[in-house]
Design a protein around this motif. Sequence first.
Motif, mmCIF file in Angstrom:
data_model
loop_
_atom_site.group_PDB
_atom_site.id
_atom_site.type_symbol
_atom_site.label_atom_id
_atom_site.label_comp_id
_atom_site.label_asym_id
_atom_site.label_seq_id
_atom_site.Cartn_x
_atom_site.Cartn_y
_atom_site.Cartn_z
ATOM 1 N N ALA A 17 0.907 -1.240 -0.187
ATOM 2 C CA ALA A 17 -0.180 -0.201 -0.091
ATOM 3 C C ALA A 17 0.861 1.136 -0.385
ATOM 4 C CB ALA A 17 -1.063 -0.078 1.425
ATOM 5 N N ASP A 18 1.695 1.058 0.933
ATOM 6 C CA ASP A 18 2.931 2.581 0.777
ATOM 7 C C ASP A 18 4.105 2.687 -0.405
ATOM 8 O OD1 ASP A 18 4.519 0.198 1.401
ATOM 9 O OD2 ASP A 18 5.204 0.894 3.198
ATOM 10 N N SER A 19 3.553 1.904 -1.182
ATOM 11 C CA SER A 19 4.002 1.835 -2.811
ATOM 12 C C SER A 19 4.290 2.605 -3.594
ATOM 13 C CB SER A 19 4.330 0.676 -3.688
ATOM 14 O OG SER A 19 4.993 0.721 -4.779
ATOM 15 N N THR A 20 6.220 3.253 -3.771
ATOM 16 C CA THR A 20 5.534 4.304 -4.770
ATOM 17 C C THR A 20 6.003 4.266 -6.474
ATOM 18 O OG1 THR A 20 8.453 4.762 -3.549
ATOM 19 C CG2 THR A 20 6.238 5.524 -2.762
ATOM 20 N N VAL A 21 5.272 4.289 -7.124
ATOM 21 C CA VAL A 21 5.306 3.743 -7.668
ATOM 22 C C VAL A 21 5.169 4.300 -9.182
ATOM 23 C CG1 VAL A 21 5.292 1.692 -9.915
ATOM 24 C CG2 VAL A 21 5.656 0.845 -8.202
ATOM 25 N N ALA A 129 -3.699 10.146 -10.977
ATOM 26 C CA ALA A 129 -2.628 10.091 -9.648
ATOM 27 C C ALA A 129 -3.746 10.540 -8.608
ATOM 28 C CB ALA A 129 -1.763 10.162 -9.648
ATOM 29 N N LEU A 130 -3.764 12.718 -9.031
ATOM 30 C CA LEU A 130 -4.690 13.456 -7.914
ATOM 31 C C LEU A 130 -6.166 12.868 -8.293
ATOM 32 C CD1 LEU A 130 -2.973 15.965 -9.696
ATOM 33 C CD2 LEU A 130 -2.960 15.665 -7.601
ATOM 34 N N ARG A 131 -6.984 11.915 -8.158
ATOM 35 C CA ARG A 131 -8.024 11.884 -8.392
ATOM 36 C C ARG A 131 -8.223 10.298 -6.847
ATOM 37 N NH1 ARG A 131 -11.974 12.773 -11.347
ATOM 38 N NH2 ARG A 131 -12.016 14.792 -12.809
ATOM 39 N N GLY A 132 -6.722 9.622 -6.920
ATOM 40 C CA GLY A 132 -6.597 8.757 -5.901
ATOM 41 C C GLY A 132 -5.919 7.244 -6.601
ATOM 42 N N GLN A 133 -5.397 7.321 -7.834
ATOM 43 C CA GLN A 133 -5.153 6.042 -8.821
ATOM 44 C C GLN A 133 -3.800 5.319 -8.513
ATOM 45 O OE1 GLN A 133 -6.579 4.048 -11.304
ATOM 46 N NE2 GLN A 133 -4.833 2.624 -10.908
ATOM 47 N N ARG A 134 -3.467 4.577 -7.889
ATOM 48 C CA ARG A 134 -1.899 4.496 -7.000
ATOM 49 C C ARG A 134 -1.819 3.166 -8.184
ATOM 50 N NH1 ARG A 134 -2.707 8.557 -5.558
ATOM 51 N NH2 ARG A 134 -1.981 9.102 -3.626
#
Length: 146
Positions: A17-21, A129-134
Motif C-alpha cells: 500500500a505504501d509503494s511509490t511506483v 493519481a491526483l484522483r487517488g489512482q495508485r
Amino acid sequence: MFHPRPDPMPLPAAAPADSTVAPPGWPAGVRPPGTPDWERTATNWLLDICPPEYRTYPGLRRHPAILARFAVLHVEAGQAAVQRGLSEVRGLLRDIATHTEMAAAVDVWQYEGARLIGIRRSVGLVEEALRGQRYAARLGLSDAKY
C-alpha cells in the motif's frame, strides 16, 4: 499418454500500500504518487504545462486535481490545433510559401503533434493519481521466465 500441464508462473506479489511506483509516461519532474510532497511537484509541473496566466489563479494551486483537468483540456486544445494546422497548411499557405516551406511547416506540425501525445499521456497519469489512482509495479518481459 497424459502429460499434466506445468504449474503456471506465480503472479507477482501486489505492490504494498505504501509503494511509490510511477508508471511509464510519468513526468520526470514529478515525484511518484504517495511520496512526500509529490502533489506540490505535480502542481508545479502542471502549471508549467498550462498558460502562464493559470499561475495567477489561487484556486488552481489549492486544488491540484482541478488544475490537472484544466491542463488536460489545454493539451487537448493544442492537439486539435495541430490537426487543424495540418489540414489547412497547404491550402492557406500556398500563396505565401514555397512547397519546401510548406513541407517544413508540416514537419513542425507533426513533431508538435507527437510531442503533445506524450504530454497528454503524462498529464492524464498525473490527473488519475491526483484522483487517488495508485500504480503497481509489473514484471517486464525481460524479467519473465518461459
